[in-house]
Design a protein around this motif. Structure first.
Motif, PDB file in Angstrom:
ATOM      1  N   MET A  34     -17.432 -37.440  38.257  1.00  0.00           N
ATOM      2  CA  MET A  34     -17.391 -36.084  37.746  1.00  0.00           C
ATOM      3  C   MET A  34     -18.090 -36.014  36.401  1.00  0.00           C
ATOM      4  O   MET A  34     -17.982 -36.930  35.589  1.00  0.00           O
ATOM      5  CB  MET A  34     -15.940 -35.623  37.582  1.00  0.00           C
ATOM      6  N   GLY A  35     -18.771 -34.913  36.190  1.00  0.00           N
ATOM      7  CA  GLY A  35     -19.476 -34.774  34.930  1.00  0.00           C
ATOM      8  C   GLY A  35     -19.384 -33.367  34.367  1.00  0.00           C
ATOM      9  O   GLY A  35     -19.109 -32.407  35.087  1.00  0.00           O
ATOM     10  N   TRP A  36     -19.603 -33.278  33.062  1.00  0.00           N
ATOM     11  CA  TRP A  36     -19.736 -32.002  32.367  1.00  0.00           C
ATOM     12  C   TRP A  36     -21.160 -31.915  31.805  1.00  0.00           C
ATOM     13  O   TRP A  36     -21.646 -32.867  31.179  1.00  0.00           O
ATOM     14  CB  TRP A  36     -18.746 -31.883  31.217  1.00  0.00           C
ATOM     15  N   PHE A  37     -21.772 -30.785  32.033  1.00  0.00           N
ATOM     16  CA  PHE A  37     -23.087 -30.486  31.490  1.00  0.00           C
ATOM     17  C   PHE A  37     -23.030 -29.111  30.834  1.00  0.00           C
ATOM     18  O   PHE A  37     -22.131 -28.332  31.119  1.00  0.00           O
ATOM     19  CB  PHE A  37     -24.145 -30.486  32.603  1.00  0.00           C
ATOM     20  N   ARG A  38     -23.992 -28.836  29.970  1.00  0.00           N
ATOM     21  CA  ARG A  38     -24.035 -27.518  29.349  1.00  0.00           C
ATOM     22  C   ARG A  38     -25.468 -27.031  29.257  1.00  0.00           C
ATOM     23  O   ARG A  38     -26.402 -27.819  29.214  1.00  0.00           O
ATOM     24  CB  ARG A  38     -23.392 -27.547  27.968  1.00  0.00           C
ATOM     25  N   GLN A  39     -25.592 -25.712  29.218  1.00  0.00           N
ATOM     26  CA  GLN A  39     -26.917 -25.113  29.129  1.00  0.00           C
ATOM     27  C   GLN A  39     -26.862 -23.929  28.189  1.00  0.00           C
ATOM     28  O   GLN A  39     -26.139 -22.960  28.434  1.00  0.00           O
ATOM     29  CB  GLN A  39     -27.409 -24.680  30.509  1.00  0.00           C
ATOM     30  N   ALA A  40     -27.640 -24.036  27.129  1.00  0.00           N
ATOM     31  CA  ALA A  40     -27.779 -22.948  26.166  1.00  0.00           C
ATOM     32  C   ALA A  40     -28.979 -22.090  26.567  1.00  0.00           C
ATOM     33  O   ALA A  40     -29.880 -22.571  27.263  1.00  0.00           O
ATOM     34  CB  ALA A  40     -27.966 -23.508  24.766  1.00  0.00           C
ATOM     35  N   PRO A  41     -29.007 -20.837  26.124  1.00  0.00           N
ATOM     36  CA  PRO A  41     -30.131 -19.965  26.496  1.00  0.00           C
ATOM     37  C   PRO A  41     -31.468 -20.570  26.105  1.00  0.00           C
ATOM     38  O   PRO A  41     -31.646 -21.029  24.966  1.00  0.00           O
ATOM     39  CB  PRO A  41     -29.840 -18.687  25.703  1.00  0.00           C
ATOM     40  N   GLY A  42     -32.392 -20.593  27.049  1.00  0.00           N
ATOM     41  CA  GLY A  42     -33.728 -21.099  26.774  1.00  0.00           C
ATOM     42  C   GLY A  42     -33.849 -22.608  26.720  1.00  0.00           C
ATOM     43  O   GLY A  42     -34.923 -23.130  26.404  1.00  0.00           O
ATOM     44  N   LYS A  43     -32.766 -23.307  27.032  1.00  0.00           N
ATOM     45  CA  LYS A  43     -32.795 -24.774  26.976  1.00  0.00           C
ATOM     46  C   LYS A  43     -32.446 -25.366  28.334  1.00  0.00           C
ATOM     47  O   LYS A  43     -31.873 -24.698  29.193  1.00  0.00           O
ATOM     48  CB  LYS A  43     -31.821 -25.281  25.916  1.00  0.00           C
ATOM     49  N   GLU A  44     -32.795 -26.615  28.498  1.00  0.00           N
ATOM     50  CA  GLU A  44     -32.466 -27.309  29.731  1.00  0.00           C
ATOM     51  C   GLU A  44     -30.968 -27.667  29.755  1.00  0.00           C
ATOM     52  O   GLU A  44     -30.333 -27.801  28.724  1.00  0.00           O
ATOM     53  CB  GLU A  44     -33.296 -28.582  29.865  1.00  0.00           C
ATOM     54  N   ARG A  45     -30.468 -27.830  30.973  1.00  0.00           N
ATOM     55  CA  ARG A  45     -29.089 -28.264  31.123  1.00  0.00           C
ATOM     56  C   ARG A  45     -28.985 -29.710  30.640  1.00  0.00           C
ATOM     57  O   ARG A  45     -29.772 -30.570  31.045  1.00  0.00           O
ATOM     58  CB  ARG A  45     -28.655 -28.141  32.586  1.00  0.00           C
ATOM     59  N   GLU A  46     -27.999 -29.979  29.790  1.00  0.00           N
ATOM     60  CA  GLU A  46     -27.890 -31.304  29.208  1.00  0.00           C
ATOM     61  C   GLU A  46     -26.522 -31.935  29.482  1.00  0.00           C
ATOM     62  O   GLU A  46     -25.513 -31.246  29.641  1.00  0.00           O
ATOM     63  CB  GLU A  46     -28.131 -31.250  27.690  1.00  0.00           C
ATOM     64  N   PHE A  47     -26.540 -33.235  29.491  1.00  0.00           N
ATOM     65  CA  PHE A  47     -25.341 -34.031  29.733  1.00  0.00           C
ATOM     66  C   PHE A  47     -24.394 -33.951  28.550  1.00  0.00           C
ATOM     67  O   PHE A  47     -24.813 -34.022  27.398  1.00  0.00           O
ATOM     68  CB  PHE A  47     -25.751 -35.482  29.979  1.00  0.00           C
ATOM     69  N   TRP A  53     -15.242 -42.476  39.431  1.00  0.00           N
ATOM     70  CA  TRP A  53     -14.049 -42.489  40.278  1.00  0.00           C
ATOM     71  C   TRP A  53     -13.036 -43.522  39.788  1.00  0.00           C
ATOM     72  O   TRP A  53     -11.825 -43.340  39.954  1.00  0.00           O
ATOM     73  CB  TRP A  53     -14.446 -42.807  41.737  1.00  0.00           C
ATOM     74  N   ASP A  54     -13.532 -44.575  39.141  1.00  0.00           N
ATOM     75  CA  ASP A  54     -12.657 -45.638  38.646  1.00  0.00           C
ATOM     76  C   ASP A  54     -12.263 -45.421  37.186  1.00  0.00           C
ATOM     77  O   ASP A  54     -11.768 -46.344  36.531  1.00  0.00           O
ATOM     78  CB  ASP A  54     -13.334 -46.988  38.805  1.00  0.00           C
ATOM     79  N   SER A  55     -12.530 -44.230  36.680  1.00  0.00           N
ATOM     80  CA  SER A  55     -12.227 -43.820  35.299  1.00  0.00           C
ATOM     81  C   SER A  55     -13.113 -44.474  34.250  1.00  0.00           C
ATOM     82  O   SER A  55     -12.840 -44.364  33.055  1.00  0.00           O
ATOM     83  CB  SER A  55     -10.753 -44.061  34.946  1.00  0.00           C
ATOM     84  N   SER A  56     -14.168 -45.143  34.672  1.00  0.00           N
ATOM     85  CA  SER A  56     -15.130 -45.650  33.699  1.00  0.00           C
ATOM     86  C   SER A  56     -15.936 -44.481  33.142  1.00  0.00           C
ATOM     87  O   SER A  56     -16.220 -43.503  33.848  1.00  0.00           O
ATOM     88  CB  SER A  56     -16.054 -46.684  34.330  1.00  0.00           C
TER      89      SER A  56
END
Length: 126
Positions: A34-47, A53-56
């Motif tokens: 599972m991951g979280w990403f974000r995207q600000a206006p005019g910018k690429e989606r970033e990590f 799955w193993d909590s690493s």
């Protein structure tokens, strides 16, 4: 198939905290990276953060290191992102994502995730 629904976003002042949640459907949540990403206006989606799955957990990007913490509750099929010390530059739409068979070192690559939520808006005022 996995359906993801984010919640917890909002408008806050700089320095405040928020906790985002991502509720997942299906009985195999514990198998997914599972991951979280974000995207600000005019910018690429970033990590932003990820947990396997193993909590690493791979390294957080410098932009959020020390302020954001990812976690998961497999019993509740829910992913979390605790965000402290929010800054105006954290303003973005935040997305959660799910994928299978992703090595922890590669969790920062958004193209490896198969399922995405609709996003939740986080706005930080100065």
């Amino acid at each position: 198939q996995v359906q993801l629904v984010e919640s917890g976003g909002g408008l806050v002042q700089a320095g405040a905290s928020l906790r985002l949640s991502c509720a997942a459907s299906g009985r195999t949540f514990s198998s997914y990276a599972m991951g979280w990403f974000r995207q600000a206006p005019g910018k690429e989606r970033e990590f932003v953060a990820a947990i396997n799955w193993d909590s690493s957990i791979p390294n957080y990007p410098d932009s959020v290191k020390g302020r954001f913490t990812i976690s998961r509750d497999n019993d509740k099929n829910t992913l979390y992102l605790q965000m402290n010390g929010l800054k105006p530059e954290d303003t973005a739409v935040y997305y959660c994502a799910a994928g299978l068979h992703i090595a922890t070192m590669n969790l920062r690559f958004r193209t490896l995730y198969r399922y995405w939520g609709q996003g939740t808006q986080v706005t930080v005022s100065s």
